[in-house]
Design an enzyme around this catalytic site. Structure first.
Site, PDB file in Angstrom:
ATOM      1  N   GLN A 103      52.691  29.188  -4.379  1.00  0.00           N
ATOM      2  CA  GLN A 103      54.036  29.003  -3.803  1.00  0.00           C
ATOM      3  C   GLN A 103      54.700  27.798  -4.471  1.00  0.00           C
ATOM      4  O   GLN A 103      54.069  26.754  -4.651  1.00  0.00           O
ATOM      5  CB  GLN A 103      53.971  28.794  -2.290  1.00  0.00           C
ATOM      6  CG  GLN A 103      55.365  28.938  -1.657  1.00  0.00           C
ATOM      7  CD  GLN A 103      55.449  28.522  -0.203  1.00  0.00           C
ATOM      8  OE1 GLN A 103      54.950  27.465   0.162  1.00  0.00           O
ATOM      9  NE2 GLN A 103      56.093  29.325   0.615  1.00  0.00           N
ATOM     10  N   TYR A 178      64.182  23.842   2.632  1.00  0.00           N
ATOM     11  CA  TYR A 178      64.085  23.117   1.363  1.00  0.00           C
ATOM     12  C   TYR A 178      65.240  23.504   0.441  1.00  0.00           C
ATOM     13  O   TYR A 178      66.160  24.210   0.849  1.00  0.00           O
ATOM     14  CB  TYR A 178      62.697  23.343   0.752  1.00  0.00           C
ATOM     15  CG  TYR A 178      61.618  22.782   1.663  1.00  0.00           C
ATOM     16  CD1 TYR A 178      61.546  21.400   1.884  1.00  0.00           C
ATOM     17  CD2 TYR A 178      60.748  23.603   2.358  1.00  0.00           C
ATOM     18  CE1 TYR A 178      60.604  20.869   2.758  1.00  0.00           C
ATOM     19  CE2 TYR A 178      59.803  23.078   3.234  1.00  0.00           C
ATOM     20  CZ  TYR A 178      59.737  21.706   3.425  1.00  0.00           C
ATOM     21  OH  TYR A 178      58.816  21.171   4.303  1.00  0.00           O
ATOM     22  N   ARG A 230      60.385  33.786  -0.312  1.00  0.00           N
ATOM     23  CA  ARG A 230      60.294  33.528   1.132  1.00  0.00           C
ATOM     24  C   ARG A 230      61.636  33.064   1.687  1.00  0.00           C
ATOM     25  O   ARG A 230      62.303  32.220   1.082  1.00  0.00           O
ATOM     26  CB  ARG A 230      59.220  32.466   1.418  1.00  0.00           C
ATOM     27  CG  ARG A 230      58.851  32.429   2.895  1.00  0.00           C
ATOM     28  CD  ARG A 230      57.605  31.625   3.207  1.00  0.00           C
ATOM     29  NE  ARG A 230      57.002  32.189   4.418  1.00  0.00           N
ATOM     30  CZ  ARG A 230      56.173  31.557   5.222  1.00  0.00           C
ATOM     31  NH1 ARG A 230      55.791  30.328   4.946  1.00  0.00           N
ATOM     32  NH2 ARG A 230      55.690  32.148   6.302  1.00  0.00           N
ATOM     33  N   GLY A 322      48.523  32.269   9.243  1.00  0.00           N
ATOM     34  CA  GLY A 322      48.484  30.852   8.899  1.00  0.00           C
ATOM     35  C   GLY A 322      47.466  30.136   9.752  1.00  0.00           C
ATOM     36  O   GLY A 322      46.279  30.047   9.429  1.00  0.00           O
ATOM     37  N   ARG A 323      47.916  29.644  10.910  1.00  0.00           N
ATOM     38  CA  ARG A 323      47.073  28.808  11.763  1.00  0.00           C
ATOM     39  C   ARG A 323      45.760  29.485  12.131  1.00  0.00           C
ATOM     40  O   ARG A 323      44.727  28.830  12.266  1.00  0.00           O
ATOM     41  CB  ARG A 323      47.858  28.405  13.015  1.00  0.00           C
ATOM     42  CG  ARG A 323      48.968  27.416  12.695  1.00  0.00           C
ATOM     43  CD  ARG A 323      49.932  27.243  13.838  1.00  0.00           C
ATOM     44  NE  ARG A 323      50.743  28.443  14.060  1.00  0.00           N
ATOM     45  CZ  ARG A 323      51.660  28.556  15.005  1.00  0.00           C
ATOM     46  NH1 ARG A 323      51.866  27.544  15.834  1.00  0.00           N
ATOM     47  NH2 ARG A 323      52.367  29.665  15.130  1.00  0.00           N
TER      48      ARG A 323
HETATM   49  C1  LIG Z   1      49.514  23.082   8.387  1.00  0.00           C
HETATM   50  C2  LIG Z   1      50.628  24.006   7.985  1.00  0.00           C
HETATM   51  C3  LIG Z   1      51.242  23.842   6.751  1.00  0.00           C
HETATM   52  C4  LIG Z   1      52.268  24.712   6.335  1.00  0.00           C
HETATM   53  N1  LIG Z   1      52.795  24.598   5.074  1.00  0.00           N
HETATM   54  C5  LIG Z   1      53.642  25.536   4.604  1.00  0.00           C
HETATM   55  C6  LIG Z   1      54.015  25.578   3.233  1.00  0.00           C
HETATM   56  O1  LIG Z   1      53.551  24.777   2.387  1.00  0.00           O
HETATM   57  N2  LIG Z   1      54.893  26.534   2.849  1.00  0.00           N
HETATM   58  C7  LIG Z   1      55.415  27.448   3.712  1.00  0.00           C
HETATM   59  O2  LIG Z   1      56.216  28.285   3.299  1.00  0.00           O
HETATM   60  N3  LIG Z   1      55.051  27.459   5.019  1.00  0.00           N
HETATM   61  C8  LIG Z   1      54.148  26.554   5.465  1.00  0.00           C
HETATM   62  N4  LIG Z   1      53.713  26.635   6.771  1.00  0.00           N
HETATM   63  C9  LIG Z   1      54.171  27.732   7.648  1.00  0.00           C
HETATM   64  C10 LIG Z   1      53.191  28.913   7.614  1.00  0.00           C
HETATM   65  O3  LIG Z   1      53.197  29.530   6.328  1.00  0.00           O
HETATM   66  C11 LIG Z   1      53.537  29.989   8.672  1.00  0.00           C
HETATM   67  O4  LIG Z   1      54.785  30.563   8.366  1.00  0.00           O
HETATM   68  C12 LIG Z   1      53.591  29.445  10.098  1.00  0.00           C
HETATM   69  O5  LIG Z   1      52.498  28.597  10.364  1.00  0.00           O
HETATM   70  C13 LIG Z   1      53.623  30.585  11.130  1.00  0.00           C
HETATM   71  O6  LIG Z   1      52.509  31.426  10.971  1.00  0.00           O
HETATM   72  P1  LIG Z   1      51.174  31.281  11.914  1.00  0.00           P
HETATM   73  O7  LIG Z   1      51.631  31.404  13.328  1.00  0.00           O
HETATM   74  O8  LIG Z   1      50.286  32.412  11.474  1.00  0.00           O
HETATM   75  O9  LIG Z   1      50.587  29.940  11.637  1.00  0.00           O
HETATM   76  C14 LIG Z   1      52.717  25.748   7.210  1.00  0.00           C
HETATM   77  C15 LIG Z   1      52.098  25.891   8.456  1.00  0.00           C
HETATM   78  C16 LIG Z   1      51.067  25.059   8.846  1.00  0.00           C
HETATM   79  C17 LIG Z   1      50.390  25.286  10.175  1.00  0.00           C
END
Ligand SMILES: Cc1cc2nc3c(=O)[nH]c(=O)nc-3n(C[C@H](O)[C@H](O)[C@H](O)COP(=O)(O)O)c2cc1C
Length: 377
Positions: A103, A178, A230, A322-323
């Site tokens: 990314q 961003y 994205r 993600g999480r």
């Molecule tokens: C620790 C952390 C770091 C993240 N860093 C990014 C990132 O670098 N780029 C991005 O597009 N989204 C980032 N996100 C968002 C996740 O890609 C995702 O969209 C969001 O956590 C919701 O999905 P989930 O409920 O499965 O966690 C981050 C999320 C978390 C928890």
């Protein structure tokens, strides 16, 4: 097999690259790269632990220029010297069987001053970001035409480096406020030149980045290469991005023969964040708009295999976790192996970060932010 729909392979429409299943790892910043942007061994271990089940890993976001940095410990793709570490990252993901997608972004006005070495943040317009406590960040410098060309070219250079490092693709990070989103948003883009004003002009920068990335792929890739994009489909403030704006943007991007559009939403199953009465799911609306021209990845608060299957039942072909992959690195393998009962539901402070193979900065970040990721003592 139970939850069969998660484990069907999927062929991306532009590159023809096949993902072995429908689950990808969402991009997550881990803040564990070296200060010069090089990938660290801690990061490699973290990805190795999480690359065994998913069809593709989308990495933490990497900055395409030095002034585009968004976080301490961010991975860099702004210099050829990063290629070596990025190669190790792509190799690590591949060794476990997943496709590797880097990314890439520029943080724009969200670049923290302490990481800019005396420089000032840049953005579409000189509008400061107000943080969650209501405090204004420094006013960014409005980008000149030369700045705009420089940053667009940097996305092409980042693509060349990702190809050289052996990645299968890149994801253009046009979400989460961003720089690319700052050009798309009527809040942060108040320009009156070719890069701002009407909706058509606000999409000029996003489309120019897509065009440059495609050009770099054509010039440098010897084999098919994935391009994803994205978006955050809405902004809750005024004037802000509406779902109609986003449907217009994705319609245009879908005509560019790229592989996928990845929504960034905190809850896949939640309706509009601008209009409480509108319960239609933004991800499904985007999918309906683009049809089969481009694949769609949905994300947000998907924890159980039932929730994952329900998201795929909407017709959206791919989902990201993600999480849940922080909490349970082997979620996919456990679901596939019928070992759902073994899926971890929370991060255990007692078990410690080594059990989950998490770099210290990421561990500290998620265990100190109540309500973000489930944590138990
Ligand atoms: C620790 C952390 C770091 C993240 N860093 C990014 C990132 O670098 N780029 C991005 O597009 N989204 C980032 N996100 C968002 C996740 O890609 C995702 O969209 C969001 O956590 C919701 O999905 P989930 O409920 O499965 O966690 C981050 C999320 C978390 C928890």
């Amino acid at each position: 097999m139970k939850h069969d729909s998660l484990f069907q392979s999927f062929t991306l429409p532009a590159s023809g690259i096949q993902l072995k299943n429908r689950v990808v790892m969402a991009p997550m910043t881990n803040s564990a790269s070296h200060e010069n942007g090089d990938v660290s061994d801690d990061e490699l271990a973290y990805y190795r632990e999480r690359s065994g089940g998913v069809g593709a890993v989308i990495t933490a976001v990497a900055n395409v220029t030095e002034d585009g940095i968004g976080f301490d410990g961010e991975v860099g793709v702004y210099d050829d010297r990063h290629i070596e570490g990025l190669t190790r990252l792509a190799d690590t993901i591949h060794a476990e069987g997943a496709k590797a997608i880097l990314q890439v972004f520029h943080a724009g006005r969200l670049a923290p001053l302490h990481l800019l070495k005396g420089g000032s943040p840049i953005s579409a317009s000189a509008i400061a970001h107000t943080d969650m406590e209501g405090k204004d960040l420094p006013v960014p410098r409005e980008m000149t035409t030369e700045d705009i060309q420089r940053v667009i070219q940097a996305f092409g250079e980042a693509t060349r480096r990702a190809i050289k490092a052996g990645f299968d693709g890149i994801e253009i990070h046009g979400a989460n406020r961003y720089l690319i989103q700052q050009f798309f948003s009527p809040y942060t883009n108040r320009r009156e030149d070719q890069w701002g004003g009407s909706l058509e002009k606000r999409i000029a920068f996003p489309l120019a980045v897509v065009a440059e990335v495609k050009r770099a792929v054509k010039e440098h890739a010897q084999r098919p290469f994935i391009i994803g994009y994205r978006i955050s489909p809405e902004e809750h403030y005024e004037p802000g991005i509406t779902i109609e704006d986003s449907l217009y943007l994705v319609d245009r991007i879908a005509d560019e023969s790229i592989d996928y559009i990845h929504l960034s939403t905190m809850n896949f199953f939640e309706g509009s964040i601008r209009d409480q009465n509108d319960t239609r799911l933004p991800t499904v609306r985007v999918h309906e708009k683009v049809g089969d021209r481009v694949a769609v990845i949905g994300v947000g608060s998907i924890h159980t295999p039932e929730e994952a299957a329900r998201a795929l039942d909407t017709g959206v072909p791919l989902i990201a976790l993600g999480r849940q992959l922080l909490v349970e690195p082997h979620w996919v393998e456990k679901v596939q192996g019928g070992r759902e009962g073994e899926i971890r539901q929370a991060i255990s402070r007692q078990a410690g970060r080594e059990t989950l193979v998490m770099p210290a900065p990421l561990w500290n970040m998620v265990t100190n932010a109540p309500g973000w990721v489930p944590v138990e003592d």
